[in-house]
Motif scaffolding. Structure first.
Motif, PDB file in Angstrom:
ATOM      1  N   GLY A 104       2.775   5.509  -6.420  1.00  0.00           N
ATOM      2  CA  GLY A 104       2.723   6.053  -5.070  1.00  0.00           C
ATOM      3  C   GLY A 104       1.486   5.623  -4.316  1.00  0.00           C
ATOM      4  N   ARG A 105       1.474   5.918  -3.031  1.00  0.00           N
ATOM      5  CA  ARG A 105       0.328   5.558  -2.201  1.00  0.00           C
ATOM      6  C   ARG A 105      -0.926   6.327  -2.567  1.00  0.00           C
ATOM      7  N   ALA A 106      -0.760   7.483  -3.211  1.00  0.00           N
ATOM      8  CA  ALA A 106      -1.913   8.318  -3.553  1.00  0.00           C
ATOM      9  C   ALA A 106      -2.498   7.980  -4.917  1.00  0.00           C
ATOM     10  N   GLU A 107      -2.041   6.914  -5.554  1.00  0.00           N
ATOM     11  CA  GLU A 107      -2.480   6.618  -6.922  1.00  0.00           C
ATOM     12  C   GLU A 107      -3.986   6.384  -6.984  1.00  0.00           C
ATOM     13  N   TYR A 108      -4.588   6.882  -8.085  1.00  0.00           N
ATOM     14  CA  TYR A 108      -6.043   6.793  -8.260  1.00  0.00           C
ATOM     15  C   TYR A 108      -6.479   5.347  -8.470  1.00  0.00           C
ATOM     16  N   GLY A 109      -7.665   5.013  -7.977  1.00  0.00           N
ATOM     17  CA  GLY A 109      -8.150   3.641  -7.954  1.00  0.00           C
ATOM     18  C   GLY A 109      -8.194   2.957  -9.305  1.00  0.00           C
ATOM     19  N   SER A 110      -8.655   3.624 -10.341  1.00  0.00           N
ATOM     20  CA  SER A 110      -8.721   3.002 -11.656  1.00  0.00           C
ATOM     21  C   SER A 110      -7.327   2.687 -12.186  1.00  0.00           C
ATOM     22  N   ASN A 111      -6.365   3.570 -11.920  1.00  0.00           N
ATOM     23  CA  ASN A 111      -4.992   3.313 -12.339  1.00  0.00           C
ATOM     24  C   ASN A 111      -4.438   2.079 -11.638  1.00  0.00           C
ATOM     25  N   VAL A 112      -4.710   1.969 -10.350  1.00  0.00           N
ATOM     26  CA  VAL A 112      -4.242   0.822  -9.577  1.00  0.00           C
ATOM     27  C   VAL A 112      -4.797  -0.476 -10.156  1.00  0.00           C
ATOM     28  N   LEU A 113      -6.081  -0.477 -10.480  1.00  0.00           N
ATOM     29  CA  LEU A 113      -6.681  -1.683 -11.046  1.00  0.00           C
ATOM     30  C   LEU A 113      -6.038  -2.051 -12.372  1.00  0.00           C
ATOM     31  N   ALA A 114      -5.694  -1.052 -13.189  1.00  0.00           N
ATOM     32  CA  ALA A 114      -5.011  -1.327 -14.453  1.00  0.00           C
ATOM     33  C   ALA A 114      -3.628  -1.927 -14.206  1.00  0.00           C
ATOM     34  N   TYR A 115      -2.897  -1.375 -13.232  1.00  0.00           N
ATOM     35  CA  TYR A 115      -1.589  -1.949 -12.888  1.00  0.00           C
ATOM     36  C   TYR A 115      -1.741  -3.418 -12.488  1.00  0.00           C
ATOM     37  N   LEU A 116      -2.722  -3.691 -11.633  1.00  0.00           N
ATOM     38  CA  LEU A 116      -2.908  -5.052 -11.142  1.00  0.00           C
ATOM     39  C   LEU A 116      -3.312  -5.997 -12.281  1.00  0.00           C
ATOM     40  N   GLN A 117      -4.126  -5.503 -13.201  1.00  0.00           N
ATOM     41  CA  GLN A 117      -4.525  -6.333 -14.344  1.00  0.00           C
ATOM     42  C   GLN A 117      -3.328  -6.696 -15.203  1.00  0.00           C
ATOM     43  N   VAL A 118      -2.494  -5.698 -15.515  1.00  0.00           N
ATOM     44  CA  VAL A 118      -1.318  -5.952 -16.350  1.00  0.00           C
ATOM     45  C   VAL A 118      -0.332  -6.864 -15.622  1.00  0.00           C
ATOM     46  N   ALA A 119      -0.186  -6.691 -14.321  1.00  0.00           N
ATOM     47  CA  ALA A 119       0.688  -7.572 -13.549  1.00  0.00           C
ATOM     48  C   ALA A 119       0.188  -9.011 -13.619  1.00  0.00           C
ATOM     49  N   ARG A 120      -1.131  -9.185 -13.513  1.00  0.00           N
ATOM     50  CA  ARG A 120      -1.706 -10.531 -13.594  1.00  0.00           C
ATOM     51  C   ARG A 120      -1.493 -11.130 -14.984  1.00  0.00           C
ATOM     52  N   ARG A 121      -1.641 -10.319 -16.015  1.00  0.00           N
ATOM     53  CA  ARG A 121      -1.509 -10.813 -17.390  1.00  0.00           C
ATOM     54  C   ARG A 121      -0.068 -11.140 -17.774  1.00  0.00           C
ATOM     55  N   THR A 122       0.860 -10.321 -17.318  1.00  0.00           N
ATOM     56  CA  THR A 122       2.221 -10.363 -17.876  1.00  0.00           C
ATOM     57  C   THR A 122       3.295 -10.852 -16.913  1.00  0.00           C
ATOM     58  N   GLY A 123       3.017 -10.862 -15.629  1.00  0.00           N
ATOM     59  CA  GLY A 123       4.049 -11.196 -14.668  1.00  0.00           C
ATOM     60  C   GLY A 123       4.872 -10.005 -14.223  1.00  0.00           C
TER      61      GLY A 123
END
Length: 393
Positions: A104-123
């Motif tokens: 969601g739009r309210a997601e906490y910043g550290s969680n967002v960074l983890a999502y982006l890291q995994v997206a970068r790593r895995t596609g």
């Protein structure tokens, strides 16, 4: 609740108007004694020896957290922060190219960074579910976005940036029907109002002791539904989380213990247990009712001030209140209030990236009362903000 007795049992109430429970709540004497008492025991007889002596009380901490959340003791793991707990759950999932993470739009910043890291790593892809007209996560849109590619729905229950309460139980109903894992970040909700994992229907939940539970800093916890262990593979194996088979293999510990590390601050664990016990004794229903009423009173008072705007979303905001004073930077407002011994803080754009992209209102002044505050304290804070707004006009 006997508010005056609770305030006498809270040393900080004598020194400050503490409206920063969303940052770190004020410790009660009971919690303080649990922490310092164990440190004194460690100094007197040794760290290992103190842990052995207090082993039963440490184990009681798991049971009390389970009671607080509506789960079982073997579903609880302890950490030194909610972020560590969240990472333990999230990174135990596996992702492949094309997998989707819905948030969601309210997601906490550290969680967002983890999502982006995994997206970068895995596609994998990160999709942000839009808000509904009230500003909470749009559950109809969520249901429409879930498909066979969805690997996780990760949602922050209450954001760090305002009074929004996302519809966790409805999200849980949708994810259960779809068979999709649901990770709920309850860092700002546990201790502020009742949070029941069975009612919500999440698979994993994380929280902290230092905020509305009024526990010590350096405490966090993870609850994992037993059935979720089938698809979670902890990213760290060590002597607390796994058993060596005597050869060249190992097996995971039963239950949520497989996510823990051996070393922990026993004084902090005991302090967290004391805070949880107190919350259970007071009753989360009563705590939630009072916290909500205080938040509403503060929000109403600020909203009535000329030159002050309130920015909380959702149909029923909680006790976190955010505002802006026209013509004055949020940090300057917060600093001026702190000089008057009124503890507040500010929101940070980088801590809620998707909300910042959408609304562009941060930084804001964040005020977060809790049940130990009085109505007179809130009125004092409103008058102080009114004076600042008047001076800026």
């Amino acid at each position: 609740m006997d508010i005056e007795a609770l305030r006498r049992d809270t040393p900080g109430c004598a020194n400050r108007v503490h409206l920063n429970h969303a940052g770190a709540g004020l410790l009660s004497r009971r919690t303080l004694a649990a922490v310092t008492g164990h440190l004194e025991l460690e100094a007197a007889i040794g760290g290992y020896e103190a842990a052995w002596q207090q082993a039963e009380q440490v184990q009681a901490g798991y049971a009390n957290l389970a009671r607080l959340l509506g789960g079982r003791a073997d579903e609880v793991a302890l950490f030194d922060s909610s972020t560590r707990a969240w990472n333990a759950a999230f990174y135990a999932l596996s992702f492949r190219p094309g997998d989707r993470i819905l948030t969601g739009r309210a997601e906490y910043g550290s969680n967002v960074l983890a999502y982006l890291q995994v997206a970068r790593r895995t596609g994998a892809e990160v999709l942000v579910v839009p808000d509904d007209a009230s500003g909470q996560l749009d559950t109809a849109a969520l249901a429409g976005l879930i498909d066979e590619r969805t690997r996780l729905v990760g949602v922050t229950h209450v954001p760090t940036s305002g009074g929004l309460v996302n519809p966790a139980a409805e999200i849980g109903r949708i994810t259960r029907a779809a068979g999709v894992p649901f990770l709920l970040d309850a860092t700002q909700s546990v201790g502020q109002f009742p949070v029941d994992v069975a009612e919500i229907g999440c698979d994993m939940l994380t929280g902290t002791g230092r905020k509305f539970l009024r526990g010590p800093r350096g405490t966090g916890f993870l609850w994992v539904r037993t059935g979720a262990l089938e698809y979670l593979d902890p990213c760290v194996a060590e002597i607390q989380s796994a058993d060596w088979d005597g050869k060249r293999g190992f097996s995971w510990k039963p239950g949520a213990q497989r996510f823990e590390s051996w070393e922990k601050s026993h004084s902090n664990v005991l302090g967290l247990n004391a805070a949880v016990e107190q919350a259970l004794e007071l009753g989360l229903d009563r705590i939630g009712e009072r916290a909500s009423a205080l938040g509403a009173r503060l929000r109403e008072g600020l909203r009535a001030l000329p030159g002050v705007s309130v920015h909380d979303l959702g149909p029923e905001p909680c006790a976190i209140v955010t505002c802006k004073v026209a013509g004055t930077a949020a940090e300057d407002v917060a600093a001026a209030l702190r000089r008057q011994h009124i503890n507040v803080t500010t929101t940070v754009p980088e801590h809620t990236q998707f909300d910042t992209e959408h609304r562009g209102v941060h930084p804001l002044v964040r005020l977060s009362p809790h049940y130990v505050n009085t109505e007179a304290e809130l009125d004092l804070a409103v008058r102080a903000v009114a004076e600042l707004a008047s001076a800026a006009s």
